[in-house]
Scaffold this motif. Sequence first.
Motif, PDB file in Angstrom:
ATOM      1  N   PRO A 108       9.912   0.574  11.809  1.00 36.53           N
ATOM      2  CA  PRO A 108       9.656  -0.216  13.015  1.00 36.53           C
ATOM      3  C   PRO A 108       8.540  -1.216  12.727  1.00 36.53           C
ATOM      4  O   PRO A 108       7.777  -1.057  11.773  1.00 36.53           O
ATOM      5  CB  PRO A 108       9.224   0.838  14.040  1.00 36.53           C
ATOM      6  N   VAL A 109       8.430  -2.243  13.552  1.00 34.20           N
ATOM      7  CA  VAL A 109       7.435  -3.293  13.327  1.00 34.20           C
ATOM      8  C   VAL A 109       6.035  -2.712  13.264  1.00 34.20           C
ATOM      9  O   VAL A 109       5.260  -3.005  12.344  1.00 34.20           O
ATOM     10  CB  VAL A 109       7.524  -4.371  14.430  1.00 34.20           C
ATOM     11  N   ASP A 110       5.698  -1.865  14.232  1.00 32.01           N
ATOM     12  CA  ASP A 110       4.353  -1.296  14.227  1.00 32.01           C
ATOM     13  C   ASP A 110       4.157  -0.319  13.073  1.00 32.01           C
ATOM     14  O   ASP A 110       3.045  -0.168  12.549  1.00 32.01           O
ATOM     15  CB  ASP A 110       4.033  -0.618  15.564  1.00 32.01           C
ATOM     16  N   GLY A 111       5.236   0.322  12.636  1.00 28.44           N
ATOM     17  CA  GLY A 111       5.140   1.234  11.502  1.00 28.44           C
ATOM     18  C   GLY A 111       4.862   0.498  10.211  1.00 28.44           C
ATOM     19  O   GLY A 111       4.062   0.956   9.375  1.00 28.44           O
ATOM     20  N   ALA A 112       5.501  -0.647  10.011  1.00 30.89           N
ATOM     21  CA  ALA A 112       5.255  -1.453   8.812  1.00 30.89           C
ATOM     22  C   ALA A 112       3.823  -1.973   8.807  1.00 30.89           C
ATOM     23  O   ALA A 112       3.129  -1.931   7.776  1.00 30.89           O
ATOM     24  CB  ALA A 112       6.242  -2.620   8.752  1.00 30.89           C
ATOM     25  N   ALA A 113       3.362  -2.441   9.960  1.00 29.74           N
ATOM     26  CA  ALA A 113       1.990  -2.961  10.055  1.00 29.74           C
ATOM     27  C   ALA A 113       0.972  -1.854   9.797  1.00 29.74           C
ATOM     28  O   ALA A 113      -0.021  -2.060   9.086  1.00 29.74           O
ATOM     29  CB  ALA A 113       1.767  -3.579  11.432  1.00 29.74           C
ATOM     30  N   ALA A 114       1.220  -0.666  10.367  1.00 29.34           N
ATOM     31  CA  ALA A 114       0.283   0.447  10.189  1.00 29.34           C
ATOM     32  C   ALA A 114       0.195   0.858   8.718  1.00 29.34           C
ATOM     33  O   ALA A 114      -0.898   1.128   8.199  1.00 29.34           O
ATOM     34  CB  ALA A 114       0.718   1.637  11.041  1.00 29.34           C
ATOM     35  N   LEU A 115       1.332   0.908   8.052  1.00 22.89           N
ATOM     36  CA  LEU A 115       1.334   1.283   6.636  1.00 22.89           C
ATOM     37  C   LEU A 115       0.555   0.274   5.807  1.00 22.89           C
ATOM     38  O   LEU A 115      -0.332   0.650   5.023  1.00 22.89           O
ATOM     39  CB  LEU A 115       2.774   1.375   6.126  1.00 22.89           C
ATOM     40  N   LEU A 116       0.847  -0.997   5.966  1.00 23.60           N
ATOM     41  CA  LEU A 116       0.195  -2.021   5.149  1.00 23.60           C
ATOM     42  C   LEU A 116      -1.296  -2.123   5.447  1.00 23.60           C
ATOM     43  O   LEU A 116      -2.110  -2.287   4.528  1.00 23.60           O
ATOM     44  CB  LEU A 116       0.874  -3.372   5.377  1.00 23.60           C
ATOM     45  N   ASP A 117      -1.680  -2.012   6.705  1.00 22.61           N
ATOM     46  CA  ASP A 117      -3.084  -2.145   7.080  1.00 22.61           C
ATOM     47  C   ASP A 117      -3.942  -1.011   6.545  1.00 22.61           C
ATOM     48  O   ASP A 117      -5.169  -1.154   6.411  1.00 22.61           O
ATOM     49  CB  ASP A 117      -3.221  -2.215   8.601  1.00 22.61           C
ATOM     50  N   ARG A 118      -3.316   0.124   6.221  1.00 20.56           N
ATOM     51  CA  ARG A 118      -4.077   1.276   5.731  1.00 20.56           C
ATOM     52  C   ARG A 118      -4.164   1.343   4.209  1.00 20.56           C
ATOM     53  O   ARG A 118      -4.768   2.262   3.665  1.00 20.56           O
ATOM     54  CB  ARG A 118      -3.445   2.563   6.275  1.00 20.56           C
ATOM     55  N   ILE A 119      -3.540   0.375   3.537  1.00 25.10           N
ATOM     56  CA  ILE A 119      -3.666   0.329   2.076  1.00 25.10           C
ATOM     57  C   ILE A 119      -4.953  -0.413   1.745  1.00 25.10           C
ATOM     58  O   ILE A 119      -5.001  -1.639   1.668  1.00 25.10           O
ATOM     59  CB  ILE A 119      -2.448  -0.374   1.432  1.00 25.10           C
ATOM     60  N   GLU A 120      -6.013   0.332   1.621  1.00 23.97           N
ATOM     61  CA  GLU A 120      -7.337  -0.218   1.365  1.00 23.97           C
ATOM     62  C   GLU A 120      -8.051   0.650   0.337  1.00 23.97           C
ATOM     63  O   GLU A 120      -7.766   1.837   0.206  1.00 23.97           O
ATOM     64  CB  GLU A 120      -8.166  -0.284   2.647  1.00 23.97           C
ATOM     65  N   GLY A 121      -8.994   0.052  -0.388  1.00 27.92           N
ATOM     66  CA  GLY A 121      -9.784   0.808  -1.353  1.00 27.92           C
ATOM     67  C   GLY A 121     -10.671  -0.106  -2.162  1.00 27.92           C
ATOM     68  O   GLY A 121     -10.567  -1.343  -2.088  1.00 27.92           O
ATOM     69  N   ASP A 122     -11.560   0.487  -2.957  1.00 24.42           N
ATOM     70  CA  ASP A 122     -12.511  -0.294  -3.748  1.00 24.42           C
ATOM     71  C   ASP A 122     -11.978  -0.634  -5.131  1.00 24.42           C
ATOM     72  O   ASP A 122     -12.497  -1.530  -5.797  1.00 24.42           O
ATOM     73  CB  ASP A 122     -13.826   0.499  -3.895  1.00 24.42           C
ATOM     74  N   ASP A 123     -10.962   0.080  -5.587  1.00 19.00           N
ATOM     75  CA  ASP A 123     -10.390  -0.149  -6.909  1.00 19.00           C
ATOM     76  C   ASP A 123      -9.575  -1.442  -6.912  1.00 19.00           C
ATOM     77  O   ASP A 123      -8.936  -1.779  -5.921  1.00 19.00           O
ATOM     78  CB  ASP A 123      -9.495   1.045  -7.273  1.00 19.00           C
ATOM     79  N   GLU A 134       2.436  -6.364   0.654  1.00 23.70           N
ATOM     80  CA  GLU A 134       2.427  -7.462   1.629  1.00 23.70           C
ATOM     81  C   GLU A 134       3.428  -8.529   1.221  1.00 23.70           C
ATOM     82  O   GLU A 134       4.149  -9.085   2.060  1.00 23.70           O
ATOM     83  CB  GLU A 134       1.020  -8.079   1.730  1.00 23.70           C
ATOM     84  N   LEU A 135       3.512  -8.814  -0.085  1.00 26.76           N
ATOM     85  CA  LEU A 135       4.421  -9.849  -0.558  1.00 26.76           C
ATOM     86  C   LEU A 135       5.878  -9.418  -0.428  1.00 26.76           C
ATOM     87  O   LEU A 135       6.737 -10.219  -0.039  1.00 26.76           O
ATOM     88  CB  LEU A 135       4.100 -10.192  -2.017  1.00 26.76           C
ATOM     89  N   VAL A 136       6.168  -8.158  -0.746  1.00 29.91           N
ATOM     90  CA  VAL A 136       7.531  -7.638  -0.598  1.00 29.91           C
ATOM     91  C   VAL A 136       7.987  -7.762   0.858  1.00 29.91           C
ATOM     92  O   VAL A 136       9.100  -8.218   1.147  1.00 29.91           O
ATOM     93  CB  VAL A 136       7.624  -6.176  -1.067  1.00 29.91           C
ATOM     94  N   TYR A 137       7.116  -7.364   1.781  1.00 30.17           N
ATOM     95  CA  TYR A 137       7.445  -7.409   3.203  1.00 30.17           C
ATOM     96  C   TYR A 137       7.493  -8.848   3.728  1.00 30.17           C
ATOM     97  O   TYR A 137       8.297  -9.196   4.588  1.00 30.17           O
ATOM     98  CB  TYR A 137       6.433  -6.594   3.994  1.00 30.17           C
ATOM     99  N   SER A 138       6.628  -9.714   3.176  1.00 27.78           N
ATOM    100  CA  SER A 138       6.566 -11.096   3.631  1.00 27.78           C
ATOM    101  C   SER A 138       7.771 -11.905   3.184  1.00 27.78           C
ATOM    102  O   SER A 138       8.248 -12.782   3.915  1.00 27.78           O
ATOM    103  CB  SER A 138       5.289 -11.764   3.095  1.00 27.78           C
ATOM    104  N   PHE A 239      11.814  -6.315   6.491  1.00 24.37           N
ATOM    105  CA  PHE A 239      11.698  -7.769   6.560  1.00 24.37           C
ATOM    106  C   PHE A 239      12.933  -8.377   7.229  1.00 24.37           C
ATOM    107  O   PHE A 239      12.834  -9.170   8.163  1.00 24.37           O
ATOM    108  CB  PHE A 239      11.525  -8.324   5.141  1.00 24.37           C
ATOM    109  N   ALA A 240      14.125  -7.980   6.746  1.00 22.85           N
ATOM    110  CA  ALA A 240      15.362  -8.548   7.267  1.00 22.85           C
ATOM    111  C   ALA A 240      15.584  -8.170   8.725  1.00 22.85           C
ATOM    112  O   ALA A 240      15.943  -9.018   9.555  1.00 22.85           O
ATOM    113  CB  ALA A 240      16.542  -8.067   6.418  1.00 22.85           C
TER     114      ALA A 240
END
Length: 300
Positions: A108-123, A134-138, A239-240
């Motif tokens: 779902p739209v909110d599910g995709a956003a939630a997944l991508l927004d939580r991919i964070e880290g210092d590495d 982000e590029l795959v989804y974009s 995306f589609a």
Amino acid sequence: MRDDIARFIDHLTVAGRSPHTLAGYRADLETLTGQLQPKTLAEAQAIDLRKALAQQHARGLGSRSLARRLSAWRQFYQWLQHSGQREDNPASALRAPKRDKLLPKALPVDGAAALLDRIEGDDELDARDRAIFELVYSCGLRLSETVGLNLQDVDFSDQLLRIRGKGGKERLAPIGAEAMRRLQTWLAQRQAAADEPALFTGRHGRRLGGRQIEKRLRDWAIKTGASQHVHPHMLRHSFASHLLQSSGDLRAVQELLGHANLSSTQIYTALDFQHLAKVYDQAHPRARQAPAKPDTDEDS
């Protein structure tokens, strides 16, 4: 006829079939034996087998399972022919129902956003992963297209991505603002061998492989608490589906996905209809209206 089944299984064993296949064929033939009674397997005609196939289909057996059972029947009767017990193969002209067309799974739209927004880290690899997904989804990228991307494929001035798709066909896709921002963050940290053209590289500075990308997304989905298994192609499906929901432009989605035929894109209209039906059920005031009670007033 159980002796014939046993001898047939012995024949397959000598031919080197796996234990799993042997067990499946035995079960398929014993099921058919029960359906044919009082006839035996040797007495069955094509019409009997067609009826048995239809009964199994009516009971909910899927097209893949039916095709496998039909294959077992054909081979059994072929063996009876070769052993001189029958002159014909009653299963030879039968065809299993067409395979069920499985709809692609999309977030779902909110599910995709939630997944991508939580991919964070210092590495720096965390920054790379965010840029990849982000590029795959974009851009609606296939996994192979993602792996094959080079630095020169990104047009930063016009925010376009050159994609090499199936059959070597190239297409251009616009890059969304968030994907562009994440790409720039990754490229500021990218460390690669001097002769490595790949856009996405691993710790050793060489092109990242498809298996690695799949594993990284699976791991991120688990870390972020996703309720289902997520793979890169699911982001392409998302995306589609999301673009079609918003625009309704099937031809544009076809071009962006790189589909040679519109029929390949039309499967997303089923996903879009499911979304619209759900919205209708939840929002329309009469979608789930309870039936009116019968009027019992004699004067009305």
